[in-house]
Design a protein around this motif. Sequence first.
Motif, PDB file in Angstrom:
ATOM      1  N   ALA A  28      73.571  59.126  51.679  1.00 15.94           N
ATOM      2  CA  ALA A  28      73.314  60.174  52.681  1.00 15.94           C
ATOM      3  C   ALA A  28      71.891  60.060  53.216  1.00 15.94           C
ATOM      4  O   ALA A  28      71.663  60.146  54.427  1.00 15.94           O
ATOM      5  N   ALA A  29      70.932  59.853  52.317  1.00 13.75           N
ATOM      6  CA  ALA A  29      69.524  59.816  52.726  1.00 13.75           C
ATOM      7  C   ALA A  29      69.250  58.619  53.642  1.00 13.75           C
ATOM      8  O   ALA A  29      68.607  58.771  54.682  1.00 13.75           O
ATOM      9  N   THR A  30      69.762  57.451  53.277  1.00 13.05           N
ATOM     10  CA  THR A  30      69.478  56.254  54.092  1.00 13.05           C
ATOM     11  C   THR A  30      70.199  56.323  55.441  1.00 13.05           C
ATOM     12  O   THR A  30      69.638  55.938  56.460  1.00 13.05           O
ATOM     13  N   THR A  31      71.431  56.842  55.427  1.00 12.20           N
ATOM     14  CA  THR A  31      72.171  56.962  56.696  1.00 12.20           C
ATOM     15  C   THR A  31      71.487  57.972  57.608  1.00 12.20           C
ATOM     16  O   THR A  31      71.295  57.725  58.800  1.00 12.20           O
ATOM     17  N   SER A  32      71.127  59.113  57.031  1.00 14.71           N
ATOM     18  CA  SER A  32      70.601  60.191  57.869  1.00 14.71           C
ATOM     19  C   SER A  32      69.167  59.932  58.316  1.00 14.71           C
ATOM     20  O   SER A  32      68.720  60.506  59.290  1.00 14.71           O
ATOM     21  N   LEU A  33      68.462  59.056  57.612  1.00 14.51           N
ATOM     22  CA  LEU A  33      67.094  58.752  58.025  1.00 14.51           C
ATOM     23  C   LEU A  33      67.090  58.082  59.409  1.00 14.51           C
ATOM     24  O   LEU A  33      66.364  58.504  60.313  1.00 14.51           O
ATOM     25  N   GLY A  34      67.931  57.060  59.569  1.00  9.11           N
ATOM     26  CA  GLY A  34      68.026  56.366  60.855  1.00  9.11           C
ATOM     27  C   GLY A  34      68.495  57.307  61.956  1.00  9.11           C
ATOM     28  O   GLY A  34      67.930  57.340  63.057  1.00  9.11           O
ATOM     29  N   THR A  93      59.861  51.657  72.105  1.00  8.65           N
ATOM     30  CA  THR A  93      61.178  51.610  71.442  1.00  8.65           C
ATOM     31  C   THR A  93      61.096  50.735  70.200  1.00  8.65           C
ATOM     32  O   THR A  93      61.626  51.101  69.139  1.00  8.65           O
ATOM     33  N   SER A  94      60.410  49.599  70.332  1.00 10.32           N
ATOM     34  CA  SER A  94      60.318  48.714  69.157  1.00 10.32           C
ATOM     35  C   SER A  94      59.500  49.371  68.038  1.00 10.32           C
ATOM     36  O   SER A  94      59.793  49.153  66.857  1.00 10.32           O
ATOM     37  N   VAL A  95      58.505  50.197  68.417  1.00 11.47           N
ATOM     38  CA  VAL A  95      57.737  50.922  67.384  1.00 11.47           C
ATOM     39  C   VAL A  95      58.680  51.847  66.605  1.00 11.47           C
ATOM     40  O   VAL A  95      58.656  51.898  65.375  1.00 11.47           O
ATOM     41  N   VAL A  96      59.533  52.555  67.350  1.00 14.71           N
ATOM     42  CA  VAL A  96      60.485  53.478  66.702  1.00 14.71           C
ATOM     43  C   VAL A  96      61.409  52.696  65.758  1.00 14.71           C
ATOM     44  O   VAL A  96      61.637  53.100  64.613  1.00 14.71           O
ATOM     45  N   ILE A  97      61.906  51.561  66.243  1.00 17.63           N
ATOM     46  CA  ILE A  97      62.829  50.759  65.420  1.00 17.63           C
ATOM     47  C   ILE A  97      62.120  50.279  64.151  1.00 17.63           C
ATOM     48  O   ILE A  97      62.657  50.385  63.042  1.00 17.63           O
ATOM     49  N   ILE A  98      60.885  49.771  64.333  1.00 18.45           N
ATOM     50  CA  ILE A  98      60.145  49.239  63.176  1.00 18.45           C
ATOM     51  C   ILE A  98      59.898  50.343  62.143  1.00 18.45           C
ATOM     52  O   ILE A  98      60.141  50.152  60.949  1.00 18.45           O
ATOM     53  N   ALA A 122      61.454  50.381  58.455  1.00 11.07           N
ATOM     54  CA  ALA A 122      60.494  50.323  57.336  1.00 11.07           C
ATOM     55  C   ALA A 122      60.704  51.508  56.395  1.00 11.07           C
ATOM     56  O   ALA A 122      60.681  51.350  55.167  1.00 11.07           O
ATOM     57  N   LEU A 123      60.932  52.676  56.987  1.00 12.95           N
ATOM     58  CA  LEU A 123      61.142  53.869  56.147  1.00 12.95           C
ATOM     59  C   LEU A 123      62.429  53.758  55.334  1.00 12.95           C
ATOM     60  O   LEU A 123      62.485  54.180  54.177  1.00 12.95           O
ATOM     61  N   GLU A 124      63.455  53.191  55.970  1.00 15.51           N
ATOM     62  CA  GLU A 124      64.730  53.021  55.272  1.00 15.51           C
ATOM     63  C   GLU A 124      64.542  52.103  54.057  1.00 15.51           C
ATOM     64  O   GLU A 124      65.025  52.405  52.964  1.00 15.51           O
ATOM     65  N   HIS A 125      63.799  51.011  54.258  1.00 15.16           N
ATOM     66  CA  HIS A 125      63.528  50.087  53.155  1.00 15.16           C
ATOM     67  C   HIS A 125      62.685  50.753  52.077  1.00 15.16           C
ATOM     68  O   HIS A 125      62.932  50.585  50.879  1.00 15.16           O
ATOM     69  N   LEU A 126      61.691  51.514  52.525  1.00 15.92           N
ATOM     70  CA  LEU A 126      60.802  52.209  51.581  1.00 15.92           C
ATOM     71  C   LEU A 126      61.596  53.212  50.737  1.00 15.92           C
ATOM     72  O   LEU A 126      61.405  53.318  49.518  1.00 15.92           O
ATOM     73  N   LEU A 127      62.506  53.893  51.401  1.00 17.28           N
ATOM     74  CA  LEU A 127      63.336  54.888  50.711  1.00 17.28           C
ATOM     75  C   LEU A 127      64.206  54.210  49.651  1.00 17.28           C
ATOM     76  O   LEU A 127      64.301  54.679  48.510  1.00 17.28           O
ATOM     77  N   LEU A 128      64.816  53.083  50.031  1.00 13.59           N
ATOM     78  CA  LEU A 128      65.656  52.353  49.073  1.00 13.59           C
ATOM     79  C   LEU A 128      64.829  51.852  47.893  1.00 13.59           C
ATOM     80  O   LEU A 128      65.268  51.914  46.742  1.00 13.59           O
ATOM     81  N   LEU A 129      63.614  51.391  48.202  1.00 12.79           N
ATOM     82  CA  LEU A 129      62.711  50.904  47.156  1.00 12.79           C
ATOM     83  C   LEU A 129      62.358  52.040  46.184  1.00 12.79           C
ATOM     84  O   LEU A 129      62.366  51.871  44.965  1.00 12.79           O
ATOM     85  N   LEU A 130      62.087  53.202  46.779  1.00 12.44           N
ATOM     86  CA  LEU A 130      61.749  54.383  45.965  1.00 12.44           C
ATOM     87  C   LEU A 130      62.899  54.750  45.036  1.00 12.44           C
ATOM     88  O   LEU A 130      62.707  55.003  43.847  1.00 12.44           O
ATOM     89  N   PHE A 131      64.118  54.762  45.598  1.00 14.51           N
ATOM     90  CA  PHE A 131      65.289  55.111  44.798  1.00 14.51           C
ATOM     91  C   PHE A 131      65.495  54.082  43.685  1.00 14.51           C
ATOM     92  O   PHE A 131      65.848  54.433  42.567  1.00 14.51           O
ATOM     93  N   ARG A 132      65.269  52.808  44.020  1.00 13.22           N
ATOM     94  CA  ARG A 132      65.442  51.748  43.020  1.00 13.22           C
ATOM     95  C   ARG A 132      64.446  51.926  41.882  1.00 13.22           C
ATOM     96  O   ARG A 132      64.783  51.821  40.713  1.00 13.22           O
TER      97      ARG A 132
END
Lengths: 198, 265
Positions: free
Chosen positions: B181-187, B226-231, B235-245
């Motif tokens: 839920a967190a990773t999906t809803s972040l994007g 737009t590319s700033v938003v995507i980056i 990055a936040l999605e990856h950071l979130l996954l890293l945190l959960f791991r």
Amino acid sequence: MSIELKQVHVLRDGRPILQDLSLTLPERGIVGLSGPSGCGKTTLLHTLCGLLKPDSGTVSGLARGRVGVAFQEDRLLPWLTVRDNLDLVLHDRTRAEIWLERMQLAGQGSQFPHQLSGGMKRRIALARALAFDSDLILLDEPFQGMDDALKQNLYGWVREAAGTRPLLLVTHDAAECDALAGTMWLADGPPLVIFHSR
Amino acid sequence: MRTDGKRSGRLAWIWVTLVWLAIWQGAYLLVGQDLLLASPWQVLQRLALQGVRPSFWLTVLYSFLRIQAGFLLGLACGSLLAVLTVRLAWVKRLFHPAISAIRATPVASFIILALVWMSHNRVVVFIVFLMVLPIVWRNVTEGIETTDPQLLEMGRVFHLSRLEVVRAIYIPSVVPFFVTAATTSLGLGWKAGIAAEVLSRPPLSLGRQLYDAKIYLETADLLAFTSVVIIISLALEHLLLLLFRQAGRLFQRRGITGRKAGPAA
């Protein structure tokens, strides 16, 4: 005070599984219970440990309401190590270690249930039931997946645990009953009927 | 072996990026009008130009704070609401139609409505919150409801305290659903948040920059922001996954009791 069931009725989907069942467990020692699958043995165990509330009748004699159970399934928490699975219930890490040794699993304490064989998981479930400070112990096919030599080693701990409280052992294995049970009950049903064979 | 896998994964990622950049450059040459499509090089130049301006970083920071505030609020309220709806039938009856309505309503409708009700900054937080809440609520509810009943029975039989049941049984069962839920809803939160910024145009916001780029027909700026938003979103999605791991590893090392795992002293 003995643990007693008086005129217990348990219905499942409108069908009586326990009907007018009355029985008394001895104050200590092992009672073997054997019977065909689906006759109501598990329902009896669930009623004794409080998971099932009888539709009528009473269960008495469980002074503290504490029952150590080895369910038919291992019911170990897959995300906890074997040691933590025991510690969670015993609240005593040293005792958890002692029981791991007794079950000949001292080297497996840091492993997770999915890393163990079926017989090893059974031993952890057995240890949890025996080590739990309880008024009654219920073991449902506790030696499944174990060879005879290993079983012989574990029998001593089962006998010791039953030295101060009653222990009901459900098994299809006549040899297990002969080796452990002082009293033997034969079951049939449903509804569950119990015959005292010795 | 694992390092080799990682290296080949990285190489594949670089290769794929280069292919898409080449396609983009090809499209730019084909269109032949900077007004319609900027080249990757032009976008990179604009990004570099923005990168040296302190106001750019402040813009990124403010957008980040607004969107993350809504995201965290959505995570907290969605989880809490899930617990309440599982435990109390009347709360479920009360909130279920409302949440279904939120999920079905176009985000633009909410943004326009919110613009009438509140300030620019709050609109963004509110919109992100509205996008995140139903996803978290649905997933956490599913996690709680699918918790293995046999383990709960074991907890009852062995007299585990309510706190132990929550820590040892419910939380580990719900975590995979919560992470999804967190990773999906972040994007999704970032997309909705930027859309809300475009329509509400709060000062110091990436959305406002996008809007201005569109008004002044600065296609390179539009693509740069737009590319700033995507980056940031990736990055936040990856950071979130890293945190959960990391949290998962800590949980395994410390065990449920919080004590360091290992033989007793």
